[in-house]
Design a protein around this motif. Structure first.
Motif, PDB file in Angstrom:
ATOM      1  N   THR A 133     -10.744  12.952   1.198  1.00  0.00           N
ATOM      2  CA  THR A 133     -10.946  13.917   0.108  1.00  0.00           C
ATOM      3  C   THR A 133     -11.513  15.252   0.566  1.00  0.00           C
ATOM      4  OG1 THR A 133     -13.171  13.036  -0.313  1.00  0.00           O
ATOM      5  CG2 THR A 133     -11.334  12.018  -1.497  1.00  0.00           C
ATOM      6  N   SER A 134     -12.027  15.321   1.801  1.00  0.00           N
ATOM      7  CA  SER A 134     -12.666  16.542   2.319  1.00  0.00           C
ATOM      8  C   SER A 134     -13.873  16.938   1.478  1.00  0.00           C
ATOM      9  CB  SER A 134     -11.655  17.702   2.370  1.00  0.00           C
ATOM     10  OG  SER A 134     -10.570  17.374   3.215  1.00  0.00           O
ATOM     11  N   ASP A 135     -14.522  15.990   0.857  1.00  0.00           N
ATOM     12  CA  ASP A 135     -15.725  16.219   0.070  1.00  0.00           C
ATOM     13  C   ASP A 135     -16.898  15.479   0.703  1.00  0.00           C
ATOM     14  OD1 ASP A 135     -14.362  17.771  -1.683  1.00  0.00           O
ATOM     15  OD2 ASP A 135     -14.217  16.269  -3.280  1.00  0.00           O
ATOM     16  N   ALA A 136     -18.104  15.903   0.313  1.00  0.00           N
ATOM     17  CA  ALA A 136     -19.309  15.203   0.742  1.00  0.00           C
ATOM     18  C   ALA A 136     -19.461  13.951  -0.108  1.00  0.00           C
ATOM     19  CB  ALA A 136     -20.531  16.108   0.600  1.00  0.00           C
ATOM     20  N   ILE A 137     -19.299  12.810   0.491  1.00  0.00           N
ATOM     21  CA  ILE A 137     -19.280  11.544  -0.241  1.00  0.00           C
ATOM     22  C   ILE A 137     -20.375  10.636   0.301  1.00  0.00           C
ATOM     23  CG2 ILE A 137     -17.933   9.457  -0.711  1.00  0.00           C
ATOM     24  CD1 ILE A 137     -15.457  11.133  -0.749  1.00  0.00           C
ATOM     25  N   ASP A 138     -21.052   9.987  -0.603  1.00  0.00           N
ATOM     26  CA  ASP A 138     -22.102   9.033  -0.238  1.00  0.00           C
ATOM     27  C   ASP A 138     -21.730   7.679  -0.838  1.00  0.00           C
ATOM     28  OD1 ASP A 138     -24.427   7.894   0.708  1.00  0.00           O
ATOM     29  OD2 ASP A 138     -25.575   8.432  -1.089  1.00  0.00           O
ATOM     30  N   VAL A 139     -21.693   6.648   0.001  1.00  0.00           N
ATOM     31  CA  VAL A 139     -21.355   5.288  -0.430  1.00  0.00           C
ATOM     32  C   VAL A 139     -22.569   4.407  -0.195  1.00  0.00           C
ATOM     33  CG1 VAL A 139     -19.792   3.333  -0.140  1.00  0.00           C
ATOM     34  CG2 VAL A 139     -18.933   5.661   0.159  1.00  0.00           C
ATOM     35  N   SER A 140     -22.900   3.610  -1.175  1.00  0.00           N
ATOM     36  CA  SER A 140     -24.055   2.711  -1.069  1.00  0.00           C
ATOM     37  C   SER A 140     -23.693   1.350  -1.622  1.00  0.00           C
ATOM     38  CB  SER A 140     -25.264   3.281  -1.818  1.00  0.00           C
ATOM     39  OG  SER A 140     -24.956   3.456  -3.194  1.00  0.00           O
ATOM     40  N   LEU A 141     -24.362   0.329  -1.072  1.00  0.00           N
ATOM     41  CA  LEU A 141     -24.192  -1.053  -1.538  1.00  0.00           C
ATOM     42  C   LEU A 141     -25.295  -1.362  -2.526  1.00  0.00           C
ATOM     43  CD1 LEU A 141     -22.898  -3.904  -1.334  1.00  0.00           C
ATOM     44  CD2 LEU A 141     -24.437  -4.353   0.584  1.00  0.00           C
ATOM     45  N   GLU A 142     -24.911  -1.672  -3.761  1.00  0.00           N
ATOM     46  CA  GLU A 142     -25.920  -1.937  -4.794  1.00  0.00           C
ATOM     47  C   GLU A 142     -26.410  -3.368  -4.755  1.00  0.00           C
ATOM     48  OE1 GLU A 142     -24.978  -0.710  -8.717  1.00  0.00           O
ATOM     49  OE2 GLU A 142     -25.299   1.408  -8.240  1.00  0.00           O
ATOM     50  N   GLU A 143     -25.506  -4.337  -4.758  1.00  0.00           N
ATOM     51  CA  GLU A 143     -25.940  -5.732  -4.761  1.00  0.00           C
ATOM     52  C   GLU A 143     -24.786  -6.636  -4.370  1.00  0.00           C
ATOM     53  OE1 GLU A 143     -27.031  -7.094  -8.608  1.00  0.00           O
ATOM     54  OE2 GLU A 143     -25.173  -6.458  -9.576  1.00  0.00           O
ATOM     55  N   ILE A 144     -25.165  -7.823  -3.920  1.00  0.00           N
ATOM     56  CA  ILE A 144     -24.215  -8.908  -3.669  1.00  0.00           C
ATOM     57  C   ILE A 144     -24.730 -10.124  -4.434  1.00  0.00           C
ATOM     58  CG2 ILE A 144     -23.165 -10.418  -1.945  1.00  0.00           C
ATOM     59  CD1 ILE A 144     -23.473  -8.253   0.096  1.00  0.00           C
ATOM     60  N   THR A 145     -23.923 -10.633  -5.311  1.00  0.00           N
ATOM     61  CA  THR A 145     -24.366 -11.739  -6.156  1.00  0.00           C
ATOM     62  C   THR A 145     -23.236 -12.730  -6.339  1.00  0.00           C
ATOM     63  OG1 THR A 145     -25.351 -12.295  -8.296  1.00  0.00           O
ATOM     64  CG2 THR A 145     -23.693 -10.572  -8.267  1.00  0.00           C
ATOM     65  N   SER A 146     -23.561 -13.847  -6.980  1.00  0.00           N
ATOM     66  CA  SER A 146     -22.578 -14.875  -7.301  1.00  0.00           C
ATOM     67  C   SER A 146     -22.446 -14.971  -8.816  1.00  0.00           C
ATOM     68  CB  SER A 146     -22.994 -16.235  -6.722  1.00  0.00           C
ATOM     69  OG  SER A 146     -23.051 -16.182  -5.317  1.00  0.00           O
ATOM     70  N   VAL A 147     -21.231 -15.115  -9.288  1.00  0.00           N
ATOM     71  CA  VAL A 147     -20.976 -15.142 -10.719  1.00  0.00           C
ATOM     72  C   VAL A 147     -19.723 -15.975 -10.961  1.00  0.00           C
ATOM     73  CG1 VAL A 147     -19.549 -13.054 -10.683  1.00  0.00           C
ATOM     74  CG2 VAL A 147     -20.750 -13.679 -12.782  1.00  0.00           C
ATOM     75  N   ARG A 148     -19.620 -16.512 -12.147  1.00  0.00           N
ATOM     76  CA  ARG A 148     -18.400 -17.213 -12.520  1.00  0.00           C
ATOM     77  C   ARG A 148     -17.289 -16.193 -12.762  1.00  0.00           C
ATOM     78  NH1 ARG A 148     -19.398 -22.537 -13.276  1.00  0.00           N
ATOM     79  NH2 ARG A 148     -21.544 -23.143 -13.778  1.00  0.00           N
ATOM     80  N   ALA A 194     -18.160 -14.608  -5.062  1.00  0.00           N
ATOM     81  CA  ALA A 194     -19.119 -13.654  -4.519  1.00  0.00           C
ATOM     82  C   ALA A 194     -18.644 -12.248  -4.845  1.00  0.00           C
ATOM     83  CB  ALA A 194     -19.266 -13.840  -3.013  1.00  0.00           C
ATOM     84  N   VAL A 195     -19.534 -11.428  -5.384  1.00  0.00           N
ATOM     85  CA  VAL A 195     -19.187 -10.079  -5.834  1.00  0.00           C
ATOM     86  C   VAL A 195     -20.085  -9.081  -5.120  1.00  0.00           C
ATOM     87  CG1 VAL A 195     -18.956  -8.523  -7.797  1.00  0.00           C
ATOM     88  CG2 VAL A 195     -18.481 -10.954  -8.078  1.00  0.00           C
ATOM     89  N   ALA A 196     -19.474  -8.106  -4.461  1.00  0.00           N
ATOM     90  CA  ALA A 196     -20.196  -7.014  -3.822  1.00  0.00           C
ATOM     91  C   ALA A 196     -19.925  -5.743  -4.616  1.00  0.00           C
ATOM     92  CB  ALA A 196     -19.751  -6.841  -2.377  1.00  0.00           C
ATOM     93  N   THR A 197     -20.997  -5.083  -5.053  1.00  0.00           N
ATOM     94  CA  THR A 197     -20.888  -3.882  -5.875  1.00  0.00           C
ATOM     95  C   THR A 197     -21.246  -2.657  -5.034  1.00  0.00           C
ATOM     96  OG1 THR A 197     -21.492  -5.147  -7.844  1.00  0.00           O
ATOM     97  CG2 THR A 197     -21.647  -2.743  -7.987  1.00  0.00           C
ATOM     98  N   PHE A 198     -20.344  -1.680  -4.999  1.00  0.00           N
ATOM     99  CA  PHE A 198     -20.538  -0.450  -4.238  1.00  0.00           C
ATOM    100  C   PHE A 198     -20.557   0.732  -5.207  1.00  0.00           C
ATOM    101  CE2 PHE A 198     -18.386  -3.479  -1.540  1.00  0.00           C
ATOM    102  CZ  PHE A 198     -19.053  -3.393  -0.337  1.00  0.00           C
ATOM    103  N   ARG A 199     -21.324   1.743  -4.840  1.00  0.00           N
ATOM    104  CA  ARG A 199     -21.367   2.977  -5.632  1.00  0.00           C
ATOM    105  C   ARG A 199     -20.927   4.132  -4.760  1.00  0.00           C
ATOM    106  NH1 ARG A 199     -22.965   4.629 -10.391  1.00  0.00           N
ATOM    107  NH2 ARG A 199     -23.403   6.838 -10.681  1.00  0.00           N
ATOM    108  N   VAL A 200     -20.047   4.985  -5.306  1.00  0.00           N
ATOM    109  CA  VAL A 200     -19.528   6.149  -4.595  1.00  0.00           C
ATOM    110  C   VAL A 200     -19.960   7.397  -5.356  1.00  0.00           C
ATOM    111  CG1 VAL A 200     -17.467   7.304  -3.731  1.00  0.00           C
ATOM    112  CG2 VAL A 200     -17.552   4.806  -3.793  1.00  0.00           C
ATOM    113  N   ASP A 201     -20.693   8.295  -4.689  1.00  0.00           N
ATOM    114  CA  ASP A 201     -21.144   9.558  -5.274  1.00  0.00           C
ATOM    115  C   ASP A 201     -20.419  10.699  -4.585  1.00  0.00           C
ATOM    116  OD1 ASP A 201     -23.047   8.440  -7.062  1.00  0.00           O
ATOM    117  OD2 ASP A 201     -24.407   8.136  -5.367  1.00  0.00           O
ATOM    118  N   MET A 202     -19.796  11.574  -5.397  1.00  0.00           N
ATOM    119  CA  MET A 202     -18.983  12.677  -4.885  1.00  0.00           C
ATOM    120  C   MET A 202     -19.447  13.980  -5.526  1.00  0.00           C
ATOM    121  SD  MET A 202     -15.371  10.621  -5.422  1.00  0.00           S
ATOM    122  CE  MET A 202     -14.367  11.904  -4.712  1.00  0.00           C
ATOM    123  N   GLU A 203     -20.620  14.471  -5.090  1.00  0.00           N
ATOM    124  CA  GLU A 203     -21.157  15.750  -5.546  1.00  0.00           C
ATOM    125  C   GLU A 203     -21.233  15.814  -7.072  1.00  0.00           C
ATOM    126  OE1 GLU A 203     -18.949  18.921  -3.814  1.00  0.00           O
ATOM    127  OE2 GLU A 203     -19.674  18.537  -1.782  1.00  0.00           O
TER     128      GLU A 203
END
Length: 342
Positions: A86-101, A213-222
């Protein structure tokens, strides 16, 4: 036994009816419904009996340390890939890893959203990537040259266009590629996006009660961005479950290089008794008992014939007998264990 009810006093139902001695205790339909949690008198939100146990939302979470390491590694690589895309300043973070039905997770997906169904070829099973609407519009704006900053305008009731689906699919496949690369330290896998759905009903890859197993990621783009989730049913990760339970990268289950070298050194210093069979002859027990000192036994072996070498009764190979430094010696004529049936 005179009274059948005396032996089951501890397991009696509340307010048991008074029955004559020897009478049989029977359940009517109301009692059966109450036992299995289908009592019509209960509120719809309440569950009891076996139904409450089966459909319980409480899950015994099994921590997978290596899955957390994989996701943390993906955060770094995926952020770099998204910056290049994207040629943008992007920040990716891992919020949580949990188990769910699986069913509960699909019910919580906020629509509109995109659900990408991908296949793990090596495990011959599937997973799901969900992308919320805010991240969808942010990615489309970034890839089409939209203005930076400010949230994307969400249009309710409008389905995603083909261009939006293709652009988001490109991002999802990029995330799967980085996820596969992060898994390489544990086991090489290939994850390919098969289709993108907009309804959770069409992305059902497991039963509603199956654990995932669910991994939740957050992407911030300015100032814009959103979340996406990677869902892997436990049936999918079963081939590498033991590896994901490791506490640190490179942990060897059942093998340690230090002990391996120590055992190899000790084995080389172990004394082994080797027997050389000069020959065999079948004799009657009577003849063996009458053997005397000085008696000669004739064996069907010549001086140049190979002799069998045994260790603990196990044949190892053939050897020729001779003399070296005034000592009787043997020289192996075949390699160890060659020429003998397993």
């Amino acid at each position: 036994m005179s009274g059948g009810g005396d032996d089951f006093e501890d397991f009696a139902l509340p307010e048991p009816p008074v029955l004559p001695v020897g009478a049989e205790v029977t359940f009517d339909q109301a009692g059966i419904d109450a036992l299995f949690g289908f009592d019509a008198a209960l509120e719809p939100a309440q569950k009891s009996g076996l139904k409450a146990v089966i459909e319980s939302n409480t899950i015994s979470h099994e921590r997978l340390p290596m899955l957390e390491v994989v996701c943390e590694r993906m955060v770094r690589t995926f952020a770099t890939s998204m910056r290049n895309l994207t040629s943008d300043a992007i920040d990716v973070s891992l919020e949580e890893i949990t188990s769910v039905r699986f069913g509960e997770f699909m019910k919580r997906v906020a629509l509109p959203a995109m659900l990408g169904v991908f296949k793990v070829k090596e495990w011959e099973n599937y997973g799901v990537v969900t992308v919320d609407s805010s991240l969808i519009y942010a990615v489309v704006d970034a890839l089409l040259g939209g203005r930076k900053g400010g949230g994307a305008v969400r249009i309710d009731g409008r389905a995603f266009t083909t261009i939006e689906t293709m652009l988001v699919s490109k991002m999802v496949q990029l995330a799967l590629d980085e996820f596969s690369a992060s898994f390489e330290a544990i086991e090489p896998v290939t994850m390919e996006l098969e289709r993108v759905e907009s309804s959770p009903r069409f992305a059902a890859i497991a039963g509603p009660s199956n654990i995932a197993a669910v991994a939740t990621f957050r992407v911030d783009m300015e100032g814009r961005g959103g979340k996406f989730n990677i869902l892997l049913p436990y049936a999918t990760i079963e081939p590498v479950r033991t590896k994901l339970l490791q506490r640190f990268m490179g942990e060897k289950l059942g093998r340690d290089r230090i002990w391996e070298a120590h055992m190899a050194a000790e084995l080389f210093n172990t004394e082994v008794v080797v027997d050389v069979v000069l020959g065999e002859k079948h004799m009657r027990l009577h003849d063996v008992m009458n053997m005397a000192v000085g008696q000669t036994l004739a064996l069907n072996r010549g001086p140049d014939d190979p002799l069998e070498v045994h260790c603990g009764g196990v044949p190892l190979g053939h050897a020729h007998i001779g003399q070296r430094c005034s000592n009787i010696a043997i020289r192996l004529a075949t390699d160890i264990s060659k020429g003998f049936p397993k």
